[in-house]
Design a protein around this motif. Sequence first.
Motif, PDB file in Angstrom:
ATOM      1  N   HIS A 108     -19.797   5.623 -24.558  1.00 58.16           N
ATOM      2  CA  HIS A 108     -20.982   5.122 -25.258  1.00 58.16           C
ATOM      3  C   HIS A 108     -21.261   3.669 -24.903  1.00 58.16           C
ATOM      4  CE1 HIS A 108     -22.299   8.239 -28.296  1.00 58.16           C
ATOM      5  NE2 HIS A 108     -21.276   8.810 -27.686  1.00 58.16           N
ATOM      6  N   GLU A 109     -20.232   2.912 -24.543  1.00 59.13           N
ATOM      7  CA  GLU A 109     -20.470   1.530 -24.134  1.00 59.13           C
ATOM      8  C   GLU A 109     -21.216   1.467 -22.801  1.00 59.13           C
ATOM      9  OE1 GLU A 109     -18.732   1.353 -27.455  1.00 59.13           O
ATOM     10  OE2 GLU A 109     -17.248   2.017 -25.951  1.00 59.13           O
ATOM     11  N   TRP A 110     -20.781   2.255 -21.801  1.00 56.98           N
ATOM     12  CA  TRP A 110     -21.461   2.130 -20.508  1.00 56.98           C
ATOM     13  C   TRP A 110     -22.810   2.829 -20.475  1.00 56.98           C
ATOM     14  CZ3 TRP A 110     -22.361   6.582 -17.727  1.00 56.98           C
ATOM     15  CH2 TRP A 110     -21.478   7.655 -17.850  1.00 56.98           C
ATOM     16  N   LYS A 111     -23.105   3.656 -21.508  1.00 54.79           N
ATOM     17  CA  LYS A 111     -24.417   4.305 -21.552  1.00 54.79           C
ATOM     18  C   LYS A 111     -25.364   3.658 -22.555  1.00 54.79           C
ATOM     19  CE  LYS A 111     -22.962   8.965 -20.133  1.00 54.79           C
ATOM     20  NZ  LYS A 111     -22.887  10.392 -20.536  1.00 54.79           N
ATOM     21  N   SER A 112     -24.860   2.797 -23.434  1.00 53.59           N
ATOM     22  CA  SER A 112     -25.679   2.252 -24.508  1.00 53.59           C
ATOM     23  C   SER A 112     -26.636   1.174 -24.004  1.00 53.59           C
ATOM     24  CB  SER A 112     -24.782   1.656 -25.602  1.00 53.59           C
ATOM     25  OG  SER A 112     -25.559   0.966 -26.555  1.00 53.59           O
ATOM     26  N   GLN A 113     -27.877   1.226 -24.487  1.00 55.01           N
ATOM     27  CA  GLN A 113     -28.838   0.171 -24.175  1.00 55.01           C
ATOM     28  C   GLN A 113     -28.473  -1.142 -24.873  1.00 55.01           C
ATOM     29  OE1 GLN A 113     -33.111   1.380 -24.234  1.00 55.01           O
ATOM     30  NE2 GLN A 113     -32.341   3.409 -24.833  1.00 55.01           N
ATOM     31  N   ASP A 114     -27.643  -1.052 -25.897  1.00 56.17           N
ATOM     32  CA  ASP A 114     -27.251  -2.244 -26.646  1.00 56.17           C
ATOM     33  C   ASP A 114     -26.079  -2.984 -26.011  1.00 56.17           C
ATOM     34  OD1 ASP A 114     -29.074  -2.130 -28.882  1.00 56.17           O
ATOM     35  OD2 ASP A 114     -27.969  -0.379 -29.590  1.00 56.17           O
ATOM     36  N   TRP A 115     -25.380  -2.360 -25.044  1.00 52.69           N
ATOM     37  CA  TRP A 115     -24.177  -2.979 -24.491  1.00 52.69           C
ATOM     38  C   TRP A 115     -24.427  -4.349 -23.845  1.00 52.69           C
ATOM     39  CZ3 TRP A 115     -19.272  -3.368 -24.941  1.00 52.69           C
ATOM     40  CH2 TRP A 115     -18.494  -3.921 -23.914  1.00 52.69           C
ATOM     41  N   PRO A 116     -25.468  -4.552 -23.034  1.00 54.53           N
ATOM     42  CA  PRO A 116     -25.646  -5.871 -22.411  1.00 54.53           C
ATOM     43  C   PRO A 116     -25.748  -7.001 -23.429  1.00 54.53           C
ATOM     44  CG  PRO A 116     -27.010  -4.251 -21.311  1.00 54.53           C
ATOM     45  CD  PRO A 116     -26.468  -3.575 -22.533  1.00 54.53           C
ATOM     46  N   ALA A 117     -26.409  -6.755 -24.570  1.00 57.90           N
ATOM     47  CA  ALA A 117     -26.519  -7.790 -25.597  1.00 57.90           C
ATOM     48  C   ALA A 117     -25.260  -7.870 -26.449  1.00 57.90           C
ATOM     49  CB  ALA A 117     -27.734  -7.517 -26.484  1.00 57.90           C
ATOM     50  N   PHE A 118     -24.550  -6.754 -26.588  1.00 57.63           N
ATOM     51  CA  PHE A 118     -23.360  -6.730 -27.442  1.00 57.63           C
ATOM     52  C   PHE A 118     -22.153  -7.347 -26.761  1.00 57.63           C
ATOM     53  CE2 PHE A 118     -19.550  -4.598 -29.141  1.00 57.63           C
ATOM     54  CZ  PHE A 118     -19.672  -4.936 -30.477  1.00 57.63           C
TER      55      PHE A 118
END
Length: 245
Positions: A83-93
């Motif tokens: 879920h981290e490498w697919k999440s759109q929120d990962w770059p900001a998180f």
Amino acid sequence: MKPRVLSQYTIASEKIAQPLTLAVLTDLHNAPFEDVLPALQGVDAILLVGDLLNRHHRGTAYAEAFLTAMPDIAPTFFSKGNHEWKSQDWPAFRPLLEKSRVTLLDNRFIRFQGIVLGGLSSAPQEEIRTGWLETMAQESGFRLLMCHQPEWYDRYVKRYAPDLTLSGHAHGGQICFRRQGIYAPGQGLFPRLTHGLYDGGHLLVSSGMTNSSHMPRWGNPCEIIMLHLEKGNEPFQASAAEENV
């Protein structure tokens, strides 16, 4: 919040220099977690084995709260899940994670309290990096690896012989009938690696703290794991017990 099972596992090995109690959490999926905090008091470390975020739903409020709450209890380590490498929120998180007191083990290992602790990050198959595991395999002491996806164990991990690998991802088989999981991401129908100990105790799979799938969980409670590492006279021994929290 759905009730969770507290699973107790004890690993004894002549490689373990001092007793440790590690809380193993997987698959939070940006969901509430305050109900588990009392059970975590007094642990030596908290290991989150992937999927702090939920790629199906935008938002990071609970994941951000996790970054603050868990290190107040014990040193906290995190290895990335799918879920981290697919999440759109990962770059900001990720910058928030890197500024926090949570240690990200992104395809690397460290020494902690006498053990060697590593994290193999989930990634697309063509980007999976395992070369560093060969270096980890040369380290003395008890080698503990966080690897979110249990289906990677035979394919990528076992050849490097970590003493114990921790996984999640399978959600316990999502729907279970007589302890047989019906479906798990990455393994499809009638998955083999869903919950508990495998390969003589060298692979431990958590059912996960929450559910991110549109399919309901049935016959398959969410769980947290309390992992007890003890000094033993044998090369390796594993045992298990469960209770409700």
